[in-house]
Design a protein around this motif. Structure first.
Motif, PDB file in Angstrom:
ATOM      1  N   PRO A 258      -1.486   0.504  14.120  1.00  0.00           N
ATOM      2  CA  PRO A 258      -1.048  -0.398  15.300  1.00  0.00           C
ATOM      3  C   PRO A 258       0.343  -0.102  15.650  1.00  0.00           C
ATOM      4  N   GLU A 259       0.677   0.561  16.536  1.00  0.00           N
ATOM      5  CA  GLU A 259       1.657   0.525  17.488  1.00  0.00           C
ATOM      6  C   GLU A 259       1.770  -0.752  18.081  1.00  0.00           C
ATOM      7  N   ASP A 260       1.004  -1.452  18.623  1.00  0.00           N
ATOM      8  CA  ASP A 260       1.630  -2.422  19.534  1.00  0.00           C
ATOM      9  C   ASP A 260       1.326  -3.958  19.032  1.00  0.00           C
ATOM     10  N   ARG A 261       1.352  -3.918  17.767  1.00  0.00           N
ATOM     11  CA  ARG A 261       1.777  -5.108  17.133  1.00  0.00           C
ATOM     12  C   ARG A 261       1.432  -5.045  15.142  1.00  0.00           C
ATOM     13  N   VAL A 262       2.622  -6.174  15.321  1.00  0.00           N
ATOM     14  CA  VAL A 262       2.297  -5.773  12.971  1.00  0.00           C
ATOM     15  C   VAL A 262       0.797  -5.814  12.177  1.00  0.00           C
ATOM     16  N   ALA A 263       0.956  -4.432  11.393  1.00  0.00           N
ATOM     17  CA  ALA A 263      -0.061  -4.066  10.989  1.00  0.00           C
ATOM     18  C   ALA A 263      -0.524  -5.120   9.884  1.00  0.00           C
ATOM     19  N   THR A 264      -1.921  -5.216   9.606  1.00  0.00           N
ATOM     20  CA  THR A 264      -2.402  -6.215   8.445  1.00  0.00           C
ATOM     21  C   THR A 264      -2.520  -5.321   7.729  1.00  0.00           C
ATOM     22  N   SER A 265      -3.359  -6.284   6.455  1.00  0.00           N
ATOM     23  CA  SER A 265      -4.084  -5.371   4.842  1.00  0.00           C
ATOM     24  C   SER A 265      -4.913  -5.132   5.891  1.00  0.00           C
ATOM     25  N   GLU A 266      -5.145  -5.894   6.206  1.00  0.00           N
ATOM     26  CA  GLU A 266      -6.993  -4.980   6.708  1.00  0.00           C
ATOM     27  C   GLU A 266      -6.844  -3.840   7.732  1.00  0.00           C
ATOM     28  N   ASP A 267      -5.955  -3.474   8.950  1.00  0.00           N
ATOM     29  CA  ASP A 267      -5.761  -2.873   9.214  1.00  0.00           C
ATOM     30  C   ASP A 267      -5.370  -1.540   8.457  1.00  0.00           C
ATOM     31  N   VAL A 268      -5.243  -1.596   7.190  1.00  0.00           N
ATOM     32  CA  VAL A 268      -4.950  -0.115   6.018  1.00  0.00           C
ATOM     33  C   VAL A 268      -6.530  -0.302   5.412  1.00  0.00           C
ATOM     34  N   ARG A 269      -7.371  -1.157   5.393  1.00  0.00           N
ATOM     35  CA  ARG A 269      -8.803  -0.891   5.113  1.00  0.00           C
ATOM     36  C   ARG A 269      -9.307  -0.400   5.636  1.00  0.00           C
ATOM     37  N   ALA A 270      -8.847  -0.220   7.407  1.00  0.00           N
ATOM     38  CA  ALA A 270      -9.726   0.328   8.100  1.00  0.00           C
ATOM     39  C   ALA A 270      -9.634   1.772   8.602  1.00  0.00           C
ATOM     40  N   LEU A 271      -8.237   1.641   7.771  1.00  0.00           N
ATOM     41  CA  LEU A 271      -8.305   3.682   7.810  1.00  0.00           C
ATOM     42  C   LEU A 271      -9.263   4.484   6.986  1.00  0.00           C
TER      43      LEU A 271
ATOM     44  N   PHE B 200       0.442  -1.303   0.374  1.00  0.00           N
ATOM     45  CA  PHE B 200       0.126   0.300   0.268  1.00  0.00           C
ATOM     46  C   PHE B 200       0.955   1.691  -0.131  1.00  0.00           C
ATOM     47  N   PHE B 201       0.348   2.214  -0.840  1.00  0.00           N
ATOM     48  CA  PHE B 201       1.463   3.685  -0.941  1.00  0.00           C
ATOM     49  C   PHE B 201       0.322   4.370   0.194  1.00  0.00           C
ATOM     50  N   LEU B 202       0.700   4.588   1.435  1.00  0.00           N
ATOM     51  CA  LEU B 202       0.200   5.495   2.073  1.00  0.00           C
ATOM     52  C   LEU B 202       1.205   7.257   2.686  1.00  0.00           C
ATOM     53  N   CYS B 203       0.073   7.890   2.650  1.00  0.00           N
ATOM     54  CA  CYS B 203       0.737   9.341   3.354  1.00  0.00           C
ATOM     55  C   CYS B 203       1.097   8.655   4.907  1.00  0.00           C
ATOM     56  N   TYR B 204       1.906   9.650   5.246  1.00  0.00           N
ATOM     57  CA  TYR B 204       2.202   9.516   6.590  1.00  0.00           C
ATOM     58  C   TYR B 204       1.682  10.176   7.614  1.00  0.00           C
ATOM     59  N   ASP B 205       0.433  10.838   7.496  1.00  0.00           N
ATOM     60  CA  ASP B 205      -1.085  10.529   8.813  1.00  0.00           C
ATOM     61  C   ASP B 205      -1.288   9.309   9.009  1.00  0.00           C
ATOM     62  N   CYS B 206      -1.518   8.516   7.832  1.00  0.00           N
ATOM     63  CA  CYS B 206      -1.957   7.073   8.087  1.00  0.00           C
ATOM     64  C   CYS B 206      -1.096   6.562   8.282  1.00  0.00           C
ATOM     65  N   ILE B 207      -0.117   6.610   8.789  1.00  0.00           N
ATOM     66  CA  ILE B 207       1.022   5.267   8.671  1.00  0.00           C
ATOM     67  C   ILE B 207       0.559   6.140  10.232  1.00  0.00           C
ATOM     68  N   ASP B 208       0.456   7.009  10.446  1.00  0.00           N
ATOM     69  CA  ASP B 208       0.370   7.382  11.878  1.00  0.00           C
ATOM     70  C   ASP B 208      -0.706   6.362  12.732  1.00  0.00           C
ATOM     71  N   ARG B 209      -1.661   6.340  11.817  1.00  0.00           N
ATOM     72  CA  ARG B 209      -2.610   6.197  12.683  1.00  0.00           C
ATOM     73  C   ARG B 209      -2.891   4.595  12.723  1.00  0.00           C
TER      74      ARG B 209
END
Length: 67
Positions: free
Chosen positions: A54-67, A43-52
């Motif tokens: 999760p930091e407590d686990r490895v991010a997944t494709s589902e996390d990106v879709r939830a943005l 995924f190509f993400l802006c820095y604001d979305c990257i900051d959103r």
């Protein structure tokens, strides 16, 4: 200057470099990056979305879709 939409929020994100910056002498930096996730998502993400992401686990494709 080239722009690409963020896969998280859909906003246009500046991509630095390239022929457009050569002629305009723009010194602005890129405003996002492409992330390759452990589950195979890319995924190509802006820095604001990257900051959103999760930091407590490895991010997944589902996390990106939830943005």
């Amino acid at each position: 200057m080239t722009k690409e939409p963020c896969d998280g929020c859909g906003q246009p994100v500046r991509i630095g470099g390239g022929i457009g910056d050569f002629w305009s002498f723009s010194t602005e930096s890129t405003q996002g990056i492409t992330l390759e996730l452990d589950d195979g998502g890319e995924f190509f993400l802006c820095y604001d979305c990257i900051d959103r992401l999760p930091e407590d686990r490895v991010a997944t494709s589902e996390d990106v879709r939830a943005l």
